[in-house]
Design a protein around this motif. Structure first.
Motif, PDB file in Angstrom:
ATOM      1  N   ASP A   6     -26.981  -7.458  33.949  1.00 13.32           N
ATOM      2  CA  ASP A   6     -26.678  -8.400  35.028  1.00 13.32           C
ATOM      3  C   ASP A   6     -25.280  -8.998  34.919  1.00 13.32           C
ATOM      4  O   ASP A   6     -24.889  -9.832  35.712  1.00 13.32           O
ATOM      5  N   GLY A   7     -24.517  -8.574  33.889  1.00 10.65           N
ATOM      6  CA  GLY A   7     -23.150  -9.044  33.724  1.00 10.65           C
ATOM      7  C   GLY A   7     -22.997 -10.270  32.849  1.00 10.65           C
ATOM      8  O   GLY A   7     -21.882 -10.667  32.518  1.00 10.65           O
ATOM      9  N   LYS A   8     -24.099 -10.866  32.434  1.00  9.10           N
ATOM     10  CA  LYS A   8     -24.033 -12.047  31.576  1.00  9.10           C
ATOM     11  C   LYS A   8     -23.726 -11.630  30.148  1.00  9.10           C
ATOM     12  O   LYS A   8     -24.155 -10.589  29.678  1.00  9.10           O
ATOM     13  N   ASP A   9     -22.977 -12.476  29.454  1.00  8.89           N
ATOM     14  CA  ASP A   9     -22.618 -12.192  28.063  1.00  8.89           C
ATOM     15  C   ASP A   9     -23.856 -12.118  27.185  1.00  8.89           C
ATOM     16  O   ASP A   9     -24.756 -12.951  27.297  1.00  8.89           O
ATOM     17  N   ALA A  10     -23.900 -11.114  26.303  1.00  8.85           N
ATOM     18  CA  ALA A  10     -25.015 -10.955  25.370  1.00  8.85           C
ATOM     19  C   ALA A  10     -24.594 -11.328  23.959  1.00  8.85           C
ATOM     20  O   ALA A  10     -25.284 -12.069  23.274  1.00  8.85           O
ATOM     21  N   CYS A  11     -23.445 -10.791  23.524  1.00  3.76           N
ATOM     22  CA  CYS A  11     -22.974 -11.099  22.177  1.00  3.76           C
ATOM     23  C   CYS A  11     -21.508 -10.751  22.027  1.00  3.76           C
ATOM     24  O   CYS A  11     -20.934  -9.998  22.821  1.00  3.76           O
ATOM     25  N   LEU A  12     -20.932 -11.307  21.002  1.00  2.42           N
ATOM     26  CA  LEU A  12     -19.556 -11.032  20.618  1.00  2.42           C
ATOM     27  C   LEU A  12     -19.611 -10.151  19.385  1.00  2.42           C
ATOM     28  O   LEU A  12     -20.321 -10.469  18.429  1.00  2.42           O
ATOM     29  N   ILE A  13     -18.888  -9.030  19.419  1.00  2.00           N
ATOM     30  CA  ILE A  13     -18.906  -8.112  18.278  1.00  2.00           C
ATOM     31  C   ILE A  13     -17.505  -7.944  17.706  1.00  2.00           C
ATOM     32  O   ILE A  13     -16.507  -8.252  18.362  1.00  2.00           O
ATOM     33  N   GLU A  14     -17.466  -7.447  16.489  1.00  4.52           N
ATOM     34  CA  GLU A  14     -16.217  -7.036  15.863  1.00  4.52           C
ATOM     35  C   GLU A  14     -16.391  -5.587  15.417  1.00  4.52           C
ATOM     36  O   GLU A  14     -17.330  -5.265  14.680  1.00  4.52           O
ATOM     37  N   THR A  15     -15.528  -4.716  15.908  1.00  2.00           N
ATOM     38  CA  THR A  15     -15.577  -3.320  15.504  1.00  2.00           C
ATOM     39  C   THR A  15     -15.146  -3.222  14.051  1.00  2.00           C
ATOM     40  O   THR A  15     -14.110  -3.757  13.669  1.00  2.00           O
ATOM     41  N   THR A  16     -15.953  -2.541  13.247  1.00  2.75           N
ATOM     42  CA  THR A  16     -15.631  -2.389  11.827  1.00  2.75           C
ATOM     43  C   THR A  16     -15.144  -0.984  11.490  1.00  2.75           C
ATOM     44  O   THR A  16     -14.452  -0.789  10.502  1.00  2.75           O
ATOM     45  N   GLU A  17     -15.528  -0.016  12.331  1.00  2.00           N
ATOM     46  CA  GLU A  17     -15.085   1.357  12.090  1.00  2.00           C
ATOM     47  C   GLU A  17     -15.291   2.187  13.347  1.00  2.00           C
ATOM     48  O   GLU A  17     -16.284   2.018  14.060  1.00  2.00           O
ATOM     49  N   ILE A  18     -14.352   3.080  13.597  1.00  2.00           N
ATOM     50  CA  ILE A  18     -14.477   4.038  14.687  1.00  2.00           C
ATOM     51  C   ILE A  18     -14.228   5.419  14.111  1.00  2.00           C
ATOM     52  O   ILE A  18     -13.240   5.634  13.408  1.00  2.00           O
ATOM     53  N   GLN A  19     -15.148   6.329  14.406  1.00  2.00           N
ATOM     54  CA  GLN A  19     -14.993   7.717  13.987  1.00  2.00           C
ATOM     55  C   GLN A  19     -15.085   8.598  15.224  1.00  2.00           C
ATOM     56  O   GLN A  19     -15.919   8.361  16.091  1.00  2.00           O
ATOM     57  N   VAL A  20     -14.227   9.590  15.292  1.00  2.00           N
ATOM     58  CA  VAL A  20     -14.288  10.582  16.354  1.00  2.00           C
ATOM     59  C   VAL A  20     -14.579  11.908  15.670  1.00  2.00           C
ATOM     60  O   VAL A  20     -13.789  12.383  14.853  1.00  2.00           O
ATOM     61  N   LEU A  21     -15.745  12.475  15.985  1.00  2.00           N
ATOM     62  CA  LEU A  21     -16.138  13.710  15.330  1.00  2.00           C
ATOM     63  C   LEU A  21     -16.993  14.550  16.250  1.00  2.00           C
ATOM     64  O   LEU A  21     -17.603  14.027  17.189  1.00  2.00           O
ATOM     65  N   PRO A  22     -17.061  15.855  16.006  1.00  2.00           N
ATOM     66  CA  PRO A  22     -17.905  16.705  16.823  1.00  2.00           C
ATOM     67  C   PRO A  22     -19.371  16.285  16.708  1.00  2.00           C
ATOM     68  O   PRO A  22     -19.826  15.867  15.640  1.00  2.00           O
ATOM     69  N   ASN A  61     -20.061  21.013  19.843  1.00  2.00           N
ATOM     70  CA  ASN A  61     -18.815  20.581  19.191  1.00  2.00           C
ATOM     71  C   ASN A  61     -18.023  19.573  20.031  1.00  2.00           C
ATOM     72  O   ASN A  61     -16.870  19.273  19.716  1.00  2.00           O
ATOM     73  N   THR A  62     -18.644  19.027  21.084  1.00  2.00           N
ATOM     74  CA  THR A  62     -17.994  17.990  21.883  1.00  2.00           C
ATOM     75  C   THR A  62     -17.701  16.783  20.995  1.00  2.00           C
ATOM     76  O   THR A  62     -18.549  16.356  20.202  1.00  2.00           O
ATOM     77  N   LEU A  63     -16.487  16.248  21.131  1.00  2.00           N
ATOM     78  CA  LEU A  63     -16.122  15.081  20.325  1.00  2.00           C
ATOM     79  C   LEU A  63     -16.869  13.843  20.803  1.00  2.00           C
ATOM     80  O   LEU A  63     -16.970  13.573  22.000  1.00  2.00           O
ATOM     81  N   ILE A  64     -17.377  13.092  19.843  1.00  2.00           N
ATOM     82  CA  ILE A  64     -18.144  11.874  20.091  1.00  2.00           C
ATOM     83  C   ILE A  64     -17.423  10.714  19.401  1.00  2.00           C
ATOM     84  O   ILE A  64     -16.990  10.837  18.254  1.00  2.00           O
ATOM     85  N   VAL A  65     -17.300   9.600  20.096  1.00  2.00           N
ATOM     86  CA  VAL A  65     -16.755   8.386  19.493  1.00  2.00           C
ATOM     87  C   VAL A  65     -17.932   7.591  18.950  1.00  2.00           C
ATOM     88  O   VAL A  65     -18.828   7.204  19.700  1.00  2.00           O
ATOM     89  N   PHE A  66     -17.934   7.390  17.653  1.00  2.00           N
ATOM     90  CA  PHE A  66     -19.022   6.674  16.994  1.00  2.00           C
ATOM     91  C   PHE A  66     -18.456   5.349  16.491  1.00  2.00           C
ATOM     92  O   PHE A  66     -17.632   5.315  15.575  1.00  2.00           O
ATOM     93  N   GLU A  67     -18.881   4.247  17.111  1.00  2.00           N
ATOM     94  CA  GLU A  67     -18.366   2.919  16.777  1.00  2.00           C
ATOM     95  C   GLU A  67     -19.383   2.146  15.949  1.00  2.00           C
ATOM     96  O   GLU A  67     -20.549   2.069  16.310  1.00  2.00           O
ATOM     97  N   GLN A  68     -18.907   1.591  14.857  1.00  2.00           N
ATOM     98  CA  GLN A  68     -19.737   0.689  14.059  1.00  2.00           C
ATOM     99  C   GLN A  68     -19.176  -0.715  14.244  1.00  2.00           C
ATOM    100  O   GLN A  68     -17.970  -0.906  14.345  1.00  2.00           O
ATOM    101  N   PHE A  69     -20.080  -1.697  14.310  1.00  4.26           N
ATOM    102  CA  PHE A  69     -19.632  -3.063  14.574  1.00  4.26           C
ATOM    103  C   PHE A  69     -20.602  -4.051  13.939  1.00  4.26           C
ATOM    104  O   PHE A  69     -21.715  -3.704  13.561  1.00  4.26           O
ATOM    105  N   LYS A  70     -20.144  -5.294  13.863  1.00  3.01           N
ATOM    106  CA  LYS A  70     -21.037  -6.371  13.445  1.00  3.01           C
ATOM    107  C   LYS A  70     -21.074  -7.414  14.542  1.00  3.01           C
ATOM    108  O   LYS A  70     -20.102  -7.608  15.281  1.00  3.01           O
ATOM    109  N   VAL A  71     -22.227  -8.033  14.687  1.00  4.95           N
ATOM    110  CA  VAL A  71     -22.399  -9.084  15.702  1.00  4.95           C
ATOM    111  C   VAL A  71     -21.897 -10.393  15.116  1.00  4.95           C
ATOM    112  O   VAL A  71     -22.352 -10.833  14.063  1.00  4.95           O
ATOM    113  N   LEU A  72     -20.950 -10.991  15.817  1.00  4.55           N
ATOM    114  CA  LEU A  72     -20.392 -12.260  15.365  1.00  4.55           C
ATOM    115  C   LEU A  72     -21.125 -13.464  15.959  1.00  4.55           C
ATOM    116  O   LEU A  72     -21.277 -14.486  15.298  1.00  4.55           O
TER     117      LEU A  72
END
Length: 75
Positions: A6-22, A61-72
């Motif tokens: 619905d567009g309302k804020d749910a949480c604030l996150i901080e990205t801790t790691e991004i990996q791009v891999l098949p 073998n399509t590249l996928i962006v895999f994001e890890q984060f923590k909820v602040l």
């Protein structure tokens, strides 16, 4: 900030790691971080179905962006 459908804020996150891999190189150690599947085969099946539905050119073998984060903060 992650929002709800619905567009309302749910949480604030901080990205801790991004990996791009098949897609076919995503390991169970990464996949299980989503917390939705009991094994890699189930994760691969569900995500293959999703990606093939959304992206006609999806291949193992399509590249996928895999994001890890923590909820602040939750709203």
């Amino acid at each position: 900030i992650i929002t709800r459908f619905d567009g309302k804020d749910a949480c604030l996150i901080e990205t801790t790691e991004i990996q791009v891999l098949p897609f076919n190189e995503i390991t169970w150690d990464l996949a299980k971080l989503e917390g939705e599947h009991k094994n890699l085969e189930d994760w691969q099946r569900d995500h293959t179905n999703f990606f093939k539905n959304e992206y006609r050119d999806f291949k193992d073998n399509t590249l996928i962006v895999f994001e890890q984060f923590k909820v602040l903060k939750k709203f």
